[in-house]
Scaffold this motif. Structure first.
Motif, short mmCIF file in Angstrom:
data_model
loop_
_atom_site.label_atom_id
_atom_site.label_comp_id
_atom_site.label_asym_id
_atom_site.label_seq_id
_atom_site.Cartn_x
_atom_site.Cartn_y
_atom_site.Cartn_z
N THR A 91 50.92 2.71 -20.06
CA THR A 91 50.15 3.28 -18.96
C THR A 91 48.73 2.72 -18.96
O THR A 91 48.18 2.38 -17.91
CB THR A 91 50.11 4.82 -19.08
N LYS A 92 48.12 2.61 -20.14
CA LYS A 92 46.77 2.04 -20.22
C LYS A 92 46.76 0.59 -19.74
O LYS A 92 45.81 0.14 -19.11
CB LYS A 92 46.24 2.13 -21.66
N ASN A 95 46.82 0.57 -15.92
CA ASN A 95 45.47 0.88 -15.44
C ASN A 95 44.53 -0.30 -15.63
O ASN A 95 43.77 -0.66 -14.73
CB ASN A 95 44.93 2.11 -16.16
N VAL A 98 45.22 -3.12 -13.09
CA VAL A 98 44.81 -2.76 -11.73
C VAL A 98 43.29 -2.73 -11.64
O VAL A 98 42.71 -3.27 -10.69
CB VAL A 98 45.44 -1.43 -11.29
N TYR A 99 42.63 -2.14 -12.62
CA TYR A 99 41.17 -2.06 -12.58
C TYR A 99 40.50 -3.42 -12.66
O TYR A 99 39.39 -3.60 -12.19
CB TYR A 99 40.63 -1.17 -13.70
N HIS A 103 46.75 -7.31 -10.45
CA HIS A 103 47.79 -6.38 -10.02
C HIS A 103 49.20 -6.78 -10.42
O HIS A 103 49.99 -5.95 -10.84
CB HIS A 103 47.69 -6.16 -8.51
N ALA A 106 50.40 -5.93 -13.83
CA ALA A 106 50.64 -4.51 -14.08
C ALA A 106 52.11 -4.13 -13.88
O ALA A 106 52.58 -3.13 -14.43
CB ALA A 106 49.77 -3.66 -13.17
N ASN A 122 49.14 6.99 -13.04
CA ASN A 122 47.94 7.41 -12.34
C ASN A 122 48.16 7.21 -10.83
O ASN A 122 48.40 6.09 -10.39
CB ASN A 122 46.76 6.57 -12.83
N VAL A 125 46.12 4.44 -9.22
CA VAL A 125 46.60 3.11 -9.59
C VAL A 125 47.87 2.78 -8.80
O VAL A 125 48.02 1.68 -8.27
CB VAL A 125 46.84 3.03 -11.12
#
Length: 143
Positions: A91-92, A95, A98-99, A103, A106, A122, A125
């Motif tokens: 999950t991290k 994120n 994406v951040y 993309h 991810a 999220n 996200v």
């Protein structure tokens, strides 16, 4: 703060002490102290002869929080090579990618999380990936 000081005296390099220290620095917004603590702890962890999952996990988490992005993928690979894949680590990574506007990178991580524990995704996200056209919703489910 007093509890943290006792933790630091008793076991300065314990992963929980590091996590508590970083949390305090985040709350006080002392980013210089947080970065210094991160770098010191990273040096300690990388020089250890034994692997400690929690230490690497916290370094991975804080590499993202403190924007030491050059460490994030390396720490993920270490975690993945020495330990089973964990939902929260994946999950991290979703994120993180994406951040940092990566993309497409991810997507494999997102696929894993959606299959294992979709509640961890999220929504912000996920919306970003949908907006990019990389993820589609069908019949009320994520695909």
């Amino acid at each position: 703060k007093a509890v943290l000081e006792k933790m630091q005296l008793k076991s300065k390099n314990n992963p929980l002490t590091f996590a508590a220290t970083m949390t305090l620095y985040r709350k006080t917004q002392d980013m210089k102290a947080a970065k210094d603590a991160y770098l010191d702890y990273k040096k300690y962890v990388l020089n250890r002869s034994s692997f400690d999952f929690r230490s690497y996990l916290y370094l991975h988490q804080w590499s993202i929080s403190l924007q030491f992005y050059e460490d994030t993928e390396k720490l993920y690979e270490i975690l993945r090579s020495k330990w089973k894949i964990a939902d929260h680590v994946e999950t991290k990574m979703v994120n993180f990618y994406v951040y940092t506007n990566q993309h497409e990178k991810a997507l494999p991580h997102l696929k894993y999380v959606l299959e294992q524990n979709p509640d961890l995704v999220n929504p912000i996200v996920l919306k970003a990936l949908i907006d990019k056209g990389l993820v589609k919703l069908s019949n009320g489910s994520k695909s």
